[in-house]
Structures are given as C-alpha cells and as structure tokens.
Design an enzyme around this catalytic site. Sequence first.
Site, short mmCIF file in Angstrom:
data_model
loop_
_atom_site.label_atom_id
_atom_site.label_comp_id
_atom_site.label_asym_id
_atom_site.label_seq_id
_atom_site.Cartn_x
_atom_site.Cartn_y
_atom_site.Cartn_z
CD GLU A 153 4.86 28.32 0.95
OE1 GLU A 153 4.55 27.19 1.33
OE2 GLU A 153 5.80 28.54 0.15
CG ASP A 189 5.64 9.91 -4.90
OD1 ASP A 189 4.74 10.07 -5.73
OD2 ASP A 189 5.50 10.13 -3.68
CB CYS A 211 -0.96 6.18 -1.19
SG CYS A 211 -2.73 6.39 -1.41
N GLY A 269 5.93 25.22 5.67
CA GLY A 269 5.59 24.77 4.31
C GLY A 269 4.08 24.73 4.15
N GLY A 270 3.55 25.71 3.42
CA GLY A 270 2.10 25.77 3.20
C GLY A 270 1.71 25.12 1.89
N GLY A 271 2.30 23.96 1.60
CA GLY A 271 1.92 23.19 0.41
C GLY A 271 0.74 22.30 0.74
N GLY A 303 8.12 19.33 1.15
CA GLY A 303 8.29 18.53 -0.06
C GLY A 303 8.84 17.14 0.24
N GLY A 338 0.82 -1.21 0.00
CA GLY A 338 0.00 0.00 0.00
C GLY A 338 0.86 1.26 0.00
CG HIS A 372 -31.47 19.73 -10.66
ND1 HIS A 372 -30.74 20.86 -10.39
CD2 HIS A 372 -32.69 19.91 -10.06
CE1 HIS A 372 -31.49 21.70 -9.68
NE2 HIS A 372 -32.65 21.14 -9.47
P1 NAD Z 1 4.79 20.80 -1.57
O1 NAD Z 1 5.85 20.92 -2.57
O2 NAD Z 1 3.36 20.72 -1.99
O3 NAD Z 1 4.87 22.06 -0.56
C1 NAD Z 1 6.02 22.42 0.15
C2 NAD Z 1 5.94 23.89 0.50
O4 NAD Z 1 6.98 24.23 1.41
C3 NAD Z 1 6.11 24.80 -0.71
O5 NAD Z 1 4.99 25.64 -0.79
C4 NAD Z 1 7.42 25.55 -0.42
O6 NAD Z 1 7.41 26.85 -0.93
C5 NAD Z 1 7.45 25.54 1.12
N1 NAD Z 1 8.80 25.70 1.72
C6 NAD Z 1 9.96 25.09 1.36
N2 NAD Z 1 10.98 25.46 2.19
C7 NAD Z 1 10.44 26.32 3.12
C8 NAD Z 1 10.96 27.04 4.26
N3 NAD Z 1 12.26 26.94 4.63
N4 NAD Z 1 10.14 27.83 4.98
C9 NAD Z 1 8.82 27.93 4.63
N5 NAD Z 1 8.27 27.26 3.55
C10 NAD Z 1 9.06 26.47 2.82
O7 NAD Z 1 5.18 19.54 -0.65
P2 NAD Z 1 4.38 18.79 0.50
O8 NAD Z 1 3.21 19.59 0.96
O9 NAD Z 1 5.43 18.41 1.49
O10 NAD Z 1 3.84 17.49 -0.23
C11 NAD Z 1 4.74 16.52 -0.81
C12 NAD Z 1 4.10 15.81 -1.98
O11 NAD Z 1 3.00 15.01 -1.55
C13 NAD Z 1 3.57 16.79 -3.00
O12 NAD Z 1 4.00 16.39 -4.28
C14 NAD Z 1 2.08 16.68 -2.88
O13 NAD Z 1 1.41 16.90 -4.10
C15 NAD Z 1 1.88 15.26 -2.36
N6 NAD Z 1 0.65 15.21 -1.57
C16 NAD Z 1 -0.55 15.24 -2.22
C17 NAD Z 1 -1.72 15.26 -1.50
C18 NAD Z 1 -3.04 15.30 -2.22
O14 NAD Z 1 -3.07 15.01 -3.41
N7 NAD Z 1 -4.14 15.67 -1.59
C19 NAD Z 1 -1.70 15.27 -0.12
C20 NAD Z 1 -0.47 15.29 0.52
C21 NAD Z 1 0.71 15.24 -0.23
#
Ligand code: NAD
Length: 445
Positions: free
Chosen positions: A201, A303, A40, A178-180, A265, A37, A434
């Site tokens: 972020e 990945d 994920c 990290g606001g990803g 990341g 698995g 609908h």
């Molecule tokens: P990400 O790349 O989405 O976000 C990382 C963020 O950290 C970026 O916005 C970056 O600018 C910021 N950052 C980097 N260094 C920093 C610092 N020193 N200070 C402040 N901010 C900083 O990575 P993630 O959120 O770790 O996710 C990893 C992977 O997992 C991604 O490819 C994502 O798409 C995947 N993921 C997907 C899902 C989903 O599909 N729902 C859910 C979770 C993870």
Amino acid sequence: MQYFLAVIGGGPAGYTAAEKALKAGKQVVIFEQESLGGTCLNVGCIPTKTLLYSAKQYYNALHADKYGVTAEGVQFDYAKMAQRKQKVVRKLVAGIKQRLKSDLCTVVNAAAKVVSRTDEQVIIEANGEQYEAKNLLICTGSTNFVPPIPGVKDNPAVWDSTDALAATVLPQSMIIVGGGVIGMEFATLYHELGVPVTVVEAMPQILPNLDPDIVKMLRDKYEKSGIRILTDTKVMALDGGKVTAQTADGGELTLEAEHVLISVGRRSNLAGLEAMTDLAVNRGITVDENMRTNLKNVYAAGDVTGKIMLAHVASRQAEVAVANMLGETNQTIDYNAIPSVVYTNPEIASVGRMEKDLAEGTYEVRSLPMAFSGRFVAENEGETGLCKMLIDNGKHVLGVHMLGNPCSEFVAAASFAVRMGYTVEQMEQVVFPHPTVSEILKEIL
Ligand code: NAD
C-alpha cells in the site's frame, strides 16, 4: 414511441431507477451490454461475498477447537466454491430480470450509444436500432483502473478483481497492489484459504479512508496471523510476478508471487456518451443534489458520478434521480450518512463523520471494546473488536466506526441515528434485543 426514461447500464443504479419509473406507470427502456446486475452482482459485491463466506467456513472449521469442536481432515475444493459463486450470481441476476418484467419495460442487451440530444428528447442507438426518450439516466458504472506502472499491461501474472473472481484455481501466492477495500477483501479470501499474501500500500495506512484505530487493530491481527503488509510502499515496476517497490525512505524492495492483483481504484465509464460534448465531467459526471447533470433531461447515478463508489449509494442516487424526473423535488441523498462495510474477518463497518473531518473541541469520542457485548464474547473466542462513537457538543451522534463480527449487520441502526440527527438521549430510548452484538451501540452511550 417516446419512452419516459432511457437508462444506460443495468447495475444497482440502473435497475433501481427502472423499477421506480415502472412503479409510477412510465415507459422505460434499459440498456445493458453484459449482464443485468452490473459489477455488483456479476463481478463485485455478490461473488466476492459468496467466496468469502466459503473461505470463512473453512477457516472456522480449521479453528473450531477453540469452541470445543474437533474437526479432522478439513479440506476445501476451490472449483466447487467458484461453482457455487456462479450459482448465486445466476439466481440473483434472474431475480433482477423478473423485477423488470413488465409490458412497460424494454430491456436491450447491447451497448448503447447516445446519438443526439435536445432539451425535449434523447436518441440512443443500440443493436442498430434507435430509441427515443424524454429523460436519460446514465448509470454506466466504473471499471478497474490500470495504473501506468511499467510491466502491468499485457502481463499474464497480473489480475484485476474480475480475473481473480473468474479463476477456478487458487493462486500459489499473491501480491496485492493497493490495500484499499478490494485489496483487503481479497487478502482475507486468499489468506483464509492458505495462500501466502503480501499487501503493498502506497499510503501510511491500509484502508486509508477508514478510522485509524479500527484499521490498526485489523492490521495487528492480520500481521499476527501471517499476512505481510507493507505500507508507505509504492509499486514502481512489474516483471511477470516480480514486483519492484519503493519504500518511504527511498529504499528498493523486490517481491515475487505467482500472481499480482492490482486493486488501486476504479474509474468512471464514459463510453457511448461522446455525442454529448457539452456534458460536464470532472473525475465522473458532475451532478447536483437531485442527480441532474448540466444538461436538462440528463441525469446520472452510481459509480459514473465518481462520488462514493458503493452499490447502496448508486441505488439511492437512482431513486433520487427518478423522483426528480417525476416531479418529487424534495428527494436528495445525504452523503453524511452513508454506511460502509469492509468484509475482512473481522468486518469493519462505519457511518458518518470521521475524527479527521472534525475540528478539535467540537466533538467527543466514546470507545468501547466489543467484549462489552455478551453475544460477541460468546461467538468470537480470542477475537478483539472496537466500537467508536463520535458525538458533537449538542450530544448528537456524528459517526460510528466498528470492528468485529457481525457489525455489517447492525451498522444500519447507527445510520438511522446519524441520518436522523439523534442525540445520545434519543438513542438511549431505543430498545436493542439481548443478547446481540448490536447492543454495543447502547452500551457505548
Ligand atoms: P480504493 O480506492 O479503496 O483503494 C486503492 C488503494 O490503492 C488505495 O489505498 C491507494 O493508496 C492504493 N494505491 C494506489 N496506487 C498504488 C501503488 N502504485 N502502489 C501501492 N498502492 C497503491 O480502491 P479499490 O480497493 O480498488 O476499490 C474500488 C472501489 O470499489 C472503491 O470505491 C470501493 O469502495 C469499492 N468497493 C467497495 C466494497 C465494499 O463496499 N465492501 C468492496 C469492494 C470495492
């Protein structure tokens, strides 16, 4: 015995590949050092979504009065939420084991190492035994990136997403670096359960890879509801739960919380492949459109290719790889039509091109508030939402970007349009049920 296919890694790419080869009647060996698995199912999508669902139940109960429901003494038990999450994971992992149950399939629960490779065969070692295969598919995934920020390593206050998912007690307060995608999903979880959250972020926008209008609406809502969001702010050092950050104008900021979640990341996992010194790697393993590496009979998916780190991309890449091994050379993956979802509340879902990728004058933007859907209004009291569609000059749908629950459930309809190159006129001929929120895709045309 020589296997047709050896798969290293039992995540969405690995098990999908194994299943496809088994269906074609081929002998497969799949190696997984932890649990089938992969990330994920075990420490990623599924446990996060399970916890987020529990948090949403609590949050909705707390705010039920806006729907005319009075709920008193609403409480939650985080340990129970965490237990349920494990139950869901166990059930789904058992499902994968079941899917791989076949006389043709050998599942090896150990770390695999490539020993040698020629154009005719690959030899892999695991648990002290050797396995020979005609084709190798590398699906070793990725691991959380640990940034070289002073004070991150060996700091007990620091969590990565795996630590956060393993916890059975909620943190008292949380700083998210990290606001990803990972950062904003955990911000949602903790905030809905009442934990004070600060997101830091480095870029000017949280979720920097998503549509700015959509992200701005989410940010406004989150800030209003009490999440502190600092953009253009780079974390420079940590000391326990103390975080020193630098703002865009060069100012210094000190923040403190019980825990600091690092979500900056992920990086491809290349362990066990050292013997293939001539394997081309650039951020991840380099692959062509058929998922072939530069070495004949070696493929990679998921990945580890460093392309788009999403489970659904991984499984499609795996299908393509196996199809090509089987001689179905017309199979490729269309990276222009990959849907992506962020499980914030409200959710974000998008597919296709973004405005920043398109030259001015080559496209038109149509925007519609989600409130144009009756079902949305009925079920999302006080919420806003948006649907944005990008259309080219020939009226083809190029991209769709949405904010509003439950857009993750119907973004697939937009994916069809983008993948098949539908025009607005063709979309107009599709009947949507609908009342559903999906009708927004029709209203916007
Ligand atoms: P990400 O790349 O989405 O976000 C990382 C963020 O950290 C970026 O916005 C970056 O600018 C910021 N950052 C980097 N260094 C920093 C610092 N020193 N200070 C402040 N901010 C900083 O990575 P993630 O959120 O770790 O996710 C990893 C992977 O997992 C991604 O490819 C994502 O798409 C995947 N993921 C997907 C899902 C989903 O599909 N729902 C859910 C979770 C993870």
